[in-house]
Design an enzyme around this catalytic site. Structure first.
Site: not given
Length: 395
Positions: A7-11, A13-14, A33, A100, A200
């Site tokens: 799940g690449l969130s654009g942060g 950590d991921s 997502m 979430c 989230c």
């Protein structure tokens, strides 16, 4: 090669989680997502999803992994947003981040990933997964992250054995500075990106505006209750059973307007939560006012001066059977059994000594020390050493 969907969130950590998995020899796919978004309530420049999906795409490109965006706004609205409105309306305070993870990332998202042929789903959470063999079965453990300052096991307190079996947490052994360091060395666009705040995947939301979409403003009064109020000085009765004592310790004080002084007005008791200090707009008190209770039926907010006000503290809480969850199903207590644990009632709270008592209709958590602002609708999570073994919604 096992396939992992991150799940690449654009942060950051991921991003680093994806890199580490690729280094470990997995076939890695990045999925962003898109969740429910409403510009009227988001503080737009804080966390616009477009920027995030762009950053996630740039990271995937840099790492040489396939990438796509999936739209989960419908499921997110149904399972998280509507639930939040419903809880606030009842005068409870939900935790959308825990939900979430349970409802979106490790349910809807996980199902999509498995349909795409993934063996695992990975996220950038600061927590670890362990496995032990017990009676010939594999049991999965949810362990705190090595970085105690960032440990996010609490947010995953509702995961099941099945969900954990397919989850990977690649950065759980690292600290935040180490993660940033890896991202910097790789020259990832997310290396110096601020941590996202707020809901989230929605970003920072102005909560009153957010809630006002569904819950209409309704003028009411703010009442200040003195610390000397009789309700706090009543002598405890003599108990014949431990359960009687626990019922007494968890009993809610029913305040009425006559118990204090009207000191201000508000636009809706359902916008406020226990322990809240900001947003009351009442001045002239020696110490700041804190919300000690909200009455959504009569639309009254009860407050007390100072963070040591006795109306804020309680030693025990209760979780009903239908809101009770064991990550470690093999450790579930039977009626009349007890267990000494460490517990927390909110993210980033230090773990506190507590005892669990299982009764017919649920579970009591009794703390060694009184806890401030135990809030209905929030999650309590309990640990054995650094393993989160169960959780529940505070009733």
């Amino acid at each position: 090669m096992k396939r992992v969907i991150v799940g690449l969130s654009g942060g950051v950590d991921s991003s680093v989680a994806a890199y580490l998995l690729k280094e470990q020899g997995y076939e890695v796919i990045g999925l962003f997502m898109k969740n429910w978004h409403d510009d009227s309530v988001t503080i737009s420049d804080e966390c616009p999803w477009l920027d995030d999906s762009n950053d996630a795409m740039l990271v995937a490109d840099k790492l040489g992994i396939p990438f796509q965006t999936i739209d989960l706004s419908e499921q997110y609205k149904e399972r998280i947003v509507d639930y939040m409105f419903d809880e606030y309306q009842k005068g409870r305070t939900p935790n959308p981040d825990v939900l979430c993870n349970r409802e979106i990332k490790f349910d809807v998202f996980m199902k999509i990933a498995l349909d795409l042929g993934a063996d695992y789903v990975a996220t950038g959470h600061y927590c670890r997964k362990g496995t032990i063999e017990k009676d010939g079965e594999t049991v999965y453990q949810l362990l705190a992250g090595v970085d105690t300052n960032k440990d996010q096991s609490y947010f995953l307190c509702q995961l099941s054995q099945d969900q954990l079996s397919k989850a990977l947490f690649p950065i759980g052994e690292l600290t935040k500075p180490q993660v940033r360091d890896i991202a910097t060395k790789l020259d990832l666009v997310t290396a110096d990106k601020k941590d996202s705040q707020g809901l989230c995947f929605i970003g920072k939301v102005r909560l009153p505006e957010f809630l006002q979409q569904k819950l209409k403003p309704k003028a009411g009064v703010i009442v200040e209750v003195s610390a000397e109020n009789n309700a706090y000085n009543s002598k405890a009765p003599i108990f014949t059973t431990k359960e009687e004592e626990l019922q007494y310790l968890t009993k809610k004080i029913n305040y009425s307007v006559e118990d204090g002084t009207i000191v201000g007005k508000h636009q809706g008791a359902h916008y406020f939560t226990k322990g809240q200090r900001k947003g009351l707009a009442v001045g002239g008190t020696v110490e700041p006012l804190f919300v000690i209770d909200t009455d959504v039926e009569d639309n009254v907010i009860y407050t007390g001066q100072g963070k040591q006000h006795p109306g804020l503290f309680k030693k025990a809480l209760f979780v009903t059977n239908d809101e009770l969850h064991w990550v470690r199903e093999d450790l579930e207590l039977n009626v009349n059994e007890t267990l000494h644990v460490k517990a927390r009632i909110r993210y980033r709270q230090a773990l506190e000594n507590a005892t669990l008592y299982r009764v017919e209709n649920g579970l009591y958590v009794e703390f060694e020390n009184p806890q401030s602002a135990i809030t209905e609708g929030q999650f309590v999570a309990w640990y054995l050493d650094d393993e989160l073994v169960g959780s529940g919604v505070i009733s």
